[in-house]
Design a protein around this motif. Structure first.
Motif, PDB file in Angstrom:
ATOM      1  N   ILE A  60      51.870 -45.940  54.600  1.00 53.67           N
ATOM      2  CA  ILE A  60      52.837 -44.616  55.268  1.00 53.67           C
ATOM      3  C   ILE A  60      53.934 -45.472  56.284  1.00 53.67           C
ATOM      4  O   ILE A  60      54.706 -45.066  55.505  1.00 53.67           O
ATOM      5  N   THR A  61      53.719 -46.962  56.371  1.00 50.42           N
ATOM      6  CA  THR A  61      55.102 -47.462  56.660  1.00 50.42           C
ATOM      7  C   THR A  61      55.644 -47.138  55.779  1.00 50.42           C
ATOM      8  O   THR A  61      57.741 -46.742  55.753  1.00 50.42           O
ATOM      9  N   ALA A  62      55.924 -47.990  54.436  1.00 53.47           N
ATOM     10  CA  ALA A  62      56.063 -47.961  53.505  1.00 53.47           C
ATOM     11  C   ALA A  62      56.969 -46.303  52.779  1.00 53.47           C
ATOM     12  O   ALA A  62      57.979 -46.480  51.898  1.00 53.47           O
ATOM     13  N   ALA A  63      55.970 -45.385  52.108  1.00 52.62           N
ATOM     14  CA  ALA A  63      56.548 -44.120  52.384  1.00 52.62           C
ATOM     15  C   ALA A  63      57.511 -43.827  52.944  1.00 52.62           C
ATOM     16  O   ALA A  63      58.805 -43.487  52.554  1.00 52.62           O
ATOM     17  N   ASN A  64      57.172 -43.455  54.564  1.00 48.78           N
ATOM     18  CA  ASN A  64      59.028 -43.751  55.784  1.00 48.78           C
ATOM     19  C   ASN A  64      59.897 -44.640  54.832  1.00 48.78           C
ATOM     20  O   ASN A  64      60.897 -43.506  55.645  1.00 48.78           O
ATOM     21  N   LEU A  65      59.873 -45.846  55.191  1.00 56.21           N
ATOM     22  CA  LEU A  65      60.816 -46.252  54.601  1.00 56.21           C
ATOM     23  C   LEU A  65      61.033 -45.767  53.079  1.00 56.21           C
ATOM     24  O   LEU A  65      62.642 -45.819  53.022  1.00 56.21           O
TER      25      LEU A  65
ATOM     26  N   THR B 111      62.878 -32.212  51.230  1.00 52.45           N
ATOM     27  CA  THR B 111      63.227 -33.213  52.099  1.00 52.45           C
ATOM     28  C   THR B 111      61.839 -33.198  53.124  1.00 52.45           C
ATOM     29  O   THR B 111      61.405 -34.597  53.424  1.00 52.45           O
ATOM     30  N   SER B 112      61.278 -32.211  53.583  1.00 49.97           N
ATOM     31  CA  SER B 112      59.957 -32.089  54.278  1.00 49.97           C
ATOM     32  C   SER B 112      58.829 -32.484  53.674  1.00 49.97           C
ATOM     33  O   SER B 112      58.003 -33.333  54.515  1.00 49.97           O
ATOM     34  N   TRP B 113      59.125 -32.705  52.338  1.00 48.98           N
ATOM     35  CA  TRP B 113      57.783 -33.181  51.927  1.00 48.98           C
ATOM     36  C   TRP B 113      57.973 -33.804  51.433  1.00 48.98           C
ATOM     37  O   TRP B 113      56.785 -35.188  50.608  1.00 48.98           O
ATOM     38  N   LEU B 114      58.807 -34.847  50.473  1.00 49.70           N
ATOM     39  CA  LEU B 114      58.947 -36.361  50.292  1.00 49.70           C
ATOM     40  C   LEU B 114      58.110 -37.549  50.765  1.00 49.70           C
ATOM     41  O   LEU B 114      57.535 -38.226  49.981  1.00 49.70           O
ATOM     42  N   PRO B 115      57.896 -37.487  52.217  1.00 51.36           N
ATOM     43  CA  PRO B 115      57.416 -38.853  53.095  1.00 51.36           C
ATOM     44  C   PRO B 115      56.039 -38.603  52.349  1.00 51.36           C
ATOM     45  O   PRO B 115      55.668 -39.851  51.724  1.00 51.36           O
ATOM     46  N   LEU B 116      55.056 -38.047  52.127  1.00 50.48           N
ATOM     47  CA  LEU B 116      54.216 -36.675  52.077  1.00 50.48           C
ATOM     48  C   LEU B 116      53.848 -37.609  50.452  1.00 50.48           C
ATOM     49  O   LEU B 116      52.856 -37.695  49.844  1.00 50.48           O
TER      50      LEU B 116
ATOM     51  N   ARG C 200      49.058 -51.141  45.942  1.00 56.59           N
ATOM     52  CA  ARG C 200      49.464 -50.554  47.219  1.00 56.59           C
ATOM     53  C   ARG C 200      48.831 -51.966  47.903  1.00 56.59           C
ATOM     54  O   ARG C 200      49.053 -52.319  48.724  1.00 56.59           O
ATOM     55  N   ILE C 201      48.361 -52.956  46.934  1.00 55.46           N
ATOM     56  CA  ILE C 201      48.111 -53.927  47.165  1.00 55.46           C
ATOM     57  C   ILE C 201      49.056 -55.028  47.423  1.00 55.46           C
ATOM     58  O   ILE C 201      49.263 -55.337  48.095  1.00 55.46           O
ATOM     59  N   ALA C 202      50.177 -54.514  46.955  1.00 61.81           N
ATOM     60  CA  ALA C 202      51.413 -55.641  47.015  1.00 61.81           C
ATOM     61  C   ALA C 202      51.945 -55.195  48.251  1.00 61.81           C
ATOM     62  O   ALA C 202      52.137 -55.904  49.090  1.00 61.81           O
TER      63      ALA C 202
ATOM     64  N   HIS D 117      53.614 -41.156  49.526  1.00 58.97           N
ATOM     65  CA  HIS D 117      52.410 -41.570  50.113  1.00 58.97           C
ATOM     66  C   HIS D 117      51.098 -41.206  49.728  1.00 58.97           C
ATOM     67  O   HIS D 117      50.422 -42.443  49.030  1.00 58.97           O
ATOM     68  N   ASP D 118      51.222 -40.153  48.256  1.00 61.04           N
ATOM     69  CA  ASP D 118      49.965 -40.060  47.796  1.00 61.04           C
ATOM     70  C   ASP D 118      50.851 -40.669  46.641  1.00 61.04           C
ATOM     71  O   ASP D 118      49.665 -41.583  45.628  1.00 61.04           O
ATOM     72  N   ILE D 119      51.664 -41.041  46.344  1.00 64.10           N
ATOM     73  CA  ILE D 119      52.124 -41.557  45.331  1.00 64.10           C
ATOM     74  C   ILE D 119      51.930 -43.631  45.073  1.00 64.10           C
ATOM     75  O   ILE D 119      51.057 -43.889  44.460  1.00 64.10           O
ATOM     76  N   ILE D 120      52.043 -44.133  46.166  1.00 62.25           N
ATOM     77  CA  ILE D 120      51.085 -45.313  46.663  1.00 62.25           C
ATOM     78  C   ILE D 120      50.103 -45.221  46.859  1.00 62.25           C
ATOM     79  O   ILE D 120      49.103 -46.393  46.220  1.00 62.25           O
TER      80      ILE D 120
END
Length: 293
Positions: free
Chosen positions: A77-82, A48-53, A66-68, A56-59
């Motif tokens: 960052i916004t997409a990773a949090n969503l 849970t703690s590392w999922l956003p990070l 990333r372009i899409a 983000h690295d995957i994106i």
């Protein structure tokens, strides 16, 4: 100060608390459940703690994705949090389904063990799945949804082994281990990530191993409970046959005395055989859920 003779001395609250805690932790099923809960906490909270990070690295490493996202007005960052909220949406529905299924089939062991085992396999397969677009994210999403989804049945399974007077202490011990795992789970992932030079493959494999271990402990707990219930029932039947034998022996001799005792013993063995066959059927109460006290 004089004491009234014959009056029971009320133990001090701290001593009574320590005594109840010691009695609670002396139970083998409780210890197995606590170790299982520790492994589950290390995996679930660490992920849970590392999922956003990680998302983000995957994106960031996927130029096309990333372009899409930028074209749709979303930063990485916004997409990773969503995207990090997706597993919790799945866990909400899965938790309800597992609870309903557990109540319907009167079974808890496999309703906890199977999600943990599948989550462990999903995390172990993170590296090969990460070669596909959003494959790594799908791996973590499935794992986290399963781990959080089985939490309700897992707590019910844990509490079912505990006496009503000790439930509060038992839950406090479990929450203490959750705090321990909540600290060391994220710390462990960060240490492994830094050690291997920026790769999450080994960290997710370690988390998968913890999840597989927790699922194996749940199955071990079910096997122990099944054998314990069978042994306890056998002892009760033997005591009942012995009591009937003593009662018959105290009566005057009659030709049918021996035949009566033999019939009672055969009936007890037949009931025991039928009980063993019922426990082998899926969804039986003796396998997944302890008998009511």
């Amino acid at each position: 100060m004089m004491r009234c003779k014959g009056r029971a001395r009320v133990p001090a609250a701290p001593k009574q608390l320590l005594r109840i805690t010691r009695q609670t932790l002396s139970s083998a099923p409780v210890v197995i459940c606590l170790v299982m809960g520790l492994f589950w906490t290390l995996t679930a909270i660490g992920l849970t703690s590392w999922l956003p990070l990680i998302t983000h690295d995957i994106i960031t490493n996927n130029a096309g994705l990333r372009i899409a996202l930028i074209q749709h007005g979303l930063t990485p960052i916004t997409a990773a949090n969503l995207l990090a909220a997706v597993p919790y949406m799945g866990a909400t529905g899965l938790c309800w389904l597992l609870v309903c299924s557990s109540k319907r089939f009167k079974e808890q062991t496999m309703h906890v063990a199977v999600p943990m085992l599948v989550a462990g396999v999903s995390l172990v397969c993170y590296e090969p799945l990460s070669r596909f677009e959003l494959g790594g994210f799908a791996s973590m999403t499935v794992a986290l949804a399963l781990l959080d989804g089985c939490a309700g049945v897992m707590m019910a399974r844990y509490v079912s082994f505990i006496d009503v007077t000790r439930v509060g202490i038992a839950i406090a011990c479990f929450n203490m281990l959750m705090g321990f795992g909540g600290f060391f789970g994220p710390f462990m992932i960060g240490a492994i990530f830094q050690k291997v030079g920026g790769s999450y493959a080994i960290a997710t494999t370690v988390l998968g191993a913890f999840s597989l271990a927790s699922g194996a402990l749940v199955i071990l707990l079910g096997v122990w409970e099944r054998r314990h219930n069978t042994k306890q029932q056998q002892v009760m039947e033997d005591v009942a046959v012995e009591d009937l034998t003593v009662k018959v022996d105290s009566e005057p001799d009659c030709p049918s005395k021996t035949a009566f005792v033999s019939d009672v013993s055969d009936a007890a063995k037949s009931d025991r055989s039928q009980t063993d066959q019922q426990q082998q059927q899926p969804g039986n109460k003796g396998w997944g859920q302890p008998d009511s006290k």
